[in-house]
Design a protein around this motif. Structure first.
Motif, PDB file in Angstrom:
ATOM      1  N   LEU A   1       0.820  -1.201   0.000  1.00 37.41           N
ATOM      2  CA  LEU A   1       0.000   0.000   0.000  1.00 37.41           C
ATOM      3  C   LEU A   1       0.858   1.257   0.000  1.00 37.41           C
ATOM      4  CD1 LEU A   1      -2.859   1.323   0.330  1.00 37.41           C
ATOM      5  CD2 LEU A   1      -2.476   1.199   2.802  1.00 37.41           C
ATOM      6  N   VAL A   2       1.916   1.220   0.787  1.00 38.99           N
ATOM      7  CA  VAL A   2       2.768   2.399   0.960  1.00 38.99           C
ATOM      8  C   VAL A   2       3.635   2.659  -0.262  1.00 38.99           C
ATOM      9  CG1 VAL A   2       4.683   3.325   2.311  1.00 38.99           C
ATOM     10  CG2 VAL A   2       2.745   2.265   3.466  1.00 38.99           C
ATOM     11  N   GLY A   3       4.006   1.601  -0.984  1.00 38.57           N
ATOM     12  CA  GLY A   3       4.841   1.831  -2.161  1.00 38.57           C
ATOM     13  C   GLY A   3       5.786   0.703  -2.497  1.00 38.57           C
ATOM     14  N   GLY A   4       5.871  -0.273  -1.609  1.00 36.79           N
ATOM     15  CA  GLY A   4       6.736  -1.410  -1.869  1.00 36.79           C
ATOM     16  C   GLY A   4       8.076  -1.311  -1.172  1.00 36.79           C
ATOM     17  N   GLU A   5       8.853  -2.369  -1.299  1.00 36.32           N
ATOM     18  CA  GLU A   5      10.168  -2.449  -0.666  1.00 36.32           C
ATOM     19  C   GLU A   5      11.096  -1.342  -1.186  1.00 36.32           C
ATOM     20  OE1 GLU A   5      11.260  -5.101   1.372  1.00 36.32           O
ATOM     21  OE2 GLU A   5       9.616  -6.536   1.159  1.00 36.32           O
ATOM     22  N   ASN A   6      11.860  -0.754  -0.272  1.00 33.55           N
ATOM     23  CA  ASN A   6      12.943   0.153  -0.652  1.00 33.55           C
ATOM     24  C   ASN A   6      12.450   1.316  -1.514  1.00 33.55           C
ATOM     25  OD1 ASN A   6      15.803   0.652  -0.407  1.00 33.55           O
ATOM     26  ND2 ASN A   6      16.038   0.062  -2.544  1.00 33.55           N
ATOM     27  N   SER A   7      11.287   1.890  -1.160  1.00 34.88           N
ATOM     28  CA  SER A   7      10.675   2.902  -2.020  1.00 34.88           C
ATOM     29  C   SER A   7      10.463   4.263  -1.365  1.00 34.88           C
ATOM     30  CB  SER A   7       9.305   2.402  -2.498  1.00 34.88           C
ATOM     31  OG  SER A   7       8.412   2.246  -1.386  1.00 34.88           O
ATOM     32  N   VAL A   8      10.519   4.336  -0.033  1.00 30.19           N
ATOM     33  CA  VAL A   8      10.101   5.539   0.686  1.00 30.19           C
ATOM     34  C   VAL A   8      11.313   6.319   1.191  1.00 30.19           C
ATOM     35  CG1 VAL A   8       8.749   6.427   2.625  1.00 30.19           C
ATOM     36  CG2 VAL A   8       7.944   4.423   1.363  1.00 30.19           C
ATOM     37  N   ASP A   9      11.290   7.623   0.935  1.00 27.03           N
ATOM     38  CA  ASP A   9      12.390   8.485   1.379  1.00 27.03           C
ATOM     39  C   ASP A   9      12.249   8.882   2.850  1.00 27.03           C
ATOM     40  OD1 ASP A   9      13.694   8.868  -1.264  1.00 27.03           O
ATOM     41  OD2 ASP A   9      11.782   9.794  -1.757  1.00 27.03           O
ATOM     42  N   LEU A  10      11.008   9.178   3.263  1.00 27.73           N
ATOM     43  CA  LEU A  10      10.769   9.621   4.636  1.00 27.73           C
ATOM     44  C   LEU A  10       9.496   8.978   5.175  1.00 27.73           C
ATOM     45  CD1 LEU A  10      11.483  11.626   7.029  1.00 27.73           C
ATOM     46  CD2 LEU A  10       9.867  13.213   5.953  1.00 27.73           C
TER      47      LEU A  10
END
Length: 263
Positions: A94-103
């Motif tokens: 939901l959030v964007g997947g593995e290793n995808s979020v900066d903050l």
């Protein structure tokens, strides 16, 4: 935890203070990329709005559908309901997947979370290297010397009606588990202490106190923590000023996934 704030969602939006823009600028300076941020426990989106000034896309999630109904709309923010029944894999996707979020941020929220579920999700979705997670809260409200003892009395009266998880906030996040490598903004057991002064009217301060989950819990048990008599005491201590500076003593922790876990 959803039910704690469902009944006060509209009041929460009106009463809770916005966080200083400088905090978000500081956090943004810690991440090399600014493509995607996740605001966990977004409530009505007060923090997500400021995060969107620095990141192209913000995913904002909350366990409370009622809170999300009052969320502040913005073209860069997507709001999603994240019920406790959602699996770890479902939340990661939901959030964007593995290793995808900066903050990743949790603003006055992480103490309510199932940390054994939340932290593994954070470690999976944060970019490695470069991703940062930040959590913060406030627990001490200071106005003037005549009023501060009454506010202390109020908060002590809420303790019997507090969810045990809220004690992390009342202990200034000093006991909050935070298994991340420090990025210079506090560390586990030693959060960064911050001041958050805000100009407020007495009516708004009263709304803020009324929005506390313990106040609603006490009311359901037949106890009025903000009785007419006590409110009058507060008003007399406030004095005749239309507005006063209210300082929220705040506590922040920020970190990254430990470099040893990146291998």
């Amino acid at each position: 935890m959803a039910g704690l704030y469902d009944k006060q969602a509209a009041m929460y939006l009106d009463a809770r203070p916005r966080y200083p823009s400088e905090w978000f600028s500081m956090l943004a300076s810690l991440t090399p990329d600014h493509s995607l941020a996740w605001d966990a426990g977004t409530g009505n989106g007060q923090a997500a709005i400021d995060v969107s000034d620095h990141y192209k896309q913000v995913i904002a999630t909350d366990i409370s559908e009622e809170q999300l109904k009052h969320a502040i709309k913005h073209p860069q923010i997507q709001y999603f309901h994240s019920p406790s029944s959602m699996s770890e894999d479902e939340l990661v996707n939901l959030v964007g997947g593995e290793n995808s979020v900066d903050l990743v941020i949790a603003a006055t929220a992480v103490h309510w979370f199932d940390l054994e579920k939340f932290y593994p999700v954070v470690k999976r979705v944060l970019k490695k290297p470069g991703g940062v997670v930040a959590v913060w809260s406030y627990n001490i409200i200071q106005v003037i010397s005549e009023m501060d003892p009454l506010l202390k009395k109020f908060y002590e009266a809420t303790f019997p009606f507090q969810n045990p998880k809220a004690m992390y906030a009342y202990e200034c996040y000093k006991t909050l588990p935070f298994p991340f490598e420090s990025v210079g903004v506090g560390c586990e057991g030693q959060p960064l202490e911050l001041d958050m002064p805000r100009e407020m009217s007495f009516e708004r301060l009263l709304k803020l106190l009324s929005s506390a989950s313990a106040v609603n819990t006490a009311r359901e048990q037949g106890v009025n923590l903000l009785s007419e008599e006590f409110v009058k005491e507060l008003e007399n201590a406030w004095g005749g000023a239309e507005f006063r500076t209210v300082n929220f003593r705040s506590y922040m922790l920020a970190g990254k996934v430990n470099s040893l876990l990146q291998k």
